[in-house]
Design a protein around this motif. Sequence first.
Motif, short mmCIF file in Angstrom:
data_model
loop_
_atom_site.label_atom_id
_atom_site.label_comp_id
_atom_site.label_asym_id
_atom_site.label_seq_id
_atom_site.Cartn_x
_atom_site.Cartn_y
_atom_site.Cartn_z
N VAL A 103 0.96 11.22 11.17
CA VAL A 103 -0.50 11.27 11.07
C VAL A 103 -0.99 10.37 9.94
N LEU A 104 -0.28 10.38 8.81
CA LEU A 104 -0.66 9.54 7.67
C LEU A 104 -0.63 8.06 8.04
N PHE A 105 0.43 7.64 8.74
CA PHE A 105 0.52 6.24 9.17
C PHE A 105 -0.59 5.90 10.16
N ALA A 106 -0.88 6.80 11.09
CA ALA A 106 -1.91 6.53 12.10
C ALA A 106 -3.29 6.38 11.46
N GLY A 133 3.04 8.53 -0.17
CA GLY A 133 3.03 9.82 0.50
C GLY A 133 4.16 9.99 1.50
N SER A 134 4.40 8.96 2.33
CA SER A 134 5.48 9.05 3.31
C SER A 134 6.84 9.08 2.63
N GLY A 135 6.97 8.35 1.51
CA GLY A 135 8.24 8.38 0.77
C GLY A 135 8.54 9.76 0.21
N ILE A 162 8.79 5.34 -2.12
CA ILE A 162 8.06 5.85 -3.28
C ILE A 162 7.83 4.74 -4.30
N VAL A 163 8.90 3.98 -4.58
CA VAL A 163 8.79 2.88 -5.54
C VAL A 163 7.79 1.83 -5.05
N ALA A 164 7.86 1.51 -3.74
CA ALA A 164 6.93 0.53 -3.17
C ALA A 164 5.49 0.98 -3.33
#
Length: 220
Positions: A103-106, A133-135, A162-164
């Motif tokens: 959902v976050l990516f969409a 967030g996804s990391g 996360i680093v990115a």
Amino acid sequence: MTVPRGSAGGTGPERTPDGAVYGRAGDPEDMLSGLGSSWTWIMGSALTTLVPGIIVLVWPDESLHVLAVIIGLYLLVTAAFRFVGAFAPEAQGERVARLLVAVLFALAGVLCLRHPLQTIAALSLIVGIVWLGSGMLAAYVAIAGKGLPHRGAAFGAAALGIVAGIVVLALPAQSAVALTRLLGLWLVLLGVVELAVAFAWRAALRRSREETLSGPTATV
């Protein structure tokens, strides 16, 4: 009579040649489960990240509008891969977290494709938040997931995400070219790590099939 353990007819899930699990024909959830557990599907997700990264690195002088479209499409396609991956059998305990990632990516993909938001600051903010967030959610899945054969590679991909996200948020680019190079570099790095996850999953599936075929026999 004796039969190989795990090969009794009518019991347990069946697998496709690449190790994907599938169940009842025509059942949508079983079809998603089969796709999500396939290493080739995971590799497709990795290529979805790697290819846009290569594109933006090869053509760094394209306009911010073109960059926003490429990133937006990358986020939407990745959302589809993450959604299907959430239904893989090994993801049942972490399905909610994986669906949240999809959902976050969409949502981020839709925002990137909106013309009013196509500014350097907005694009950096959107991509940085998505990767961070996804990391974090991927790290939770890698830690909480029981019996993940590729836990190390999955956690490495989560840490890199996360680093990115932190880098993109902490070091906002001052120009479209600088932003393009920064995002392209991280996309390539993330894609390479996700490819490693796909091949680790393939090796795990292969070992699992070999153990099933050569395992002890059970008396029926």
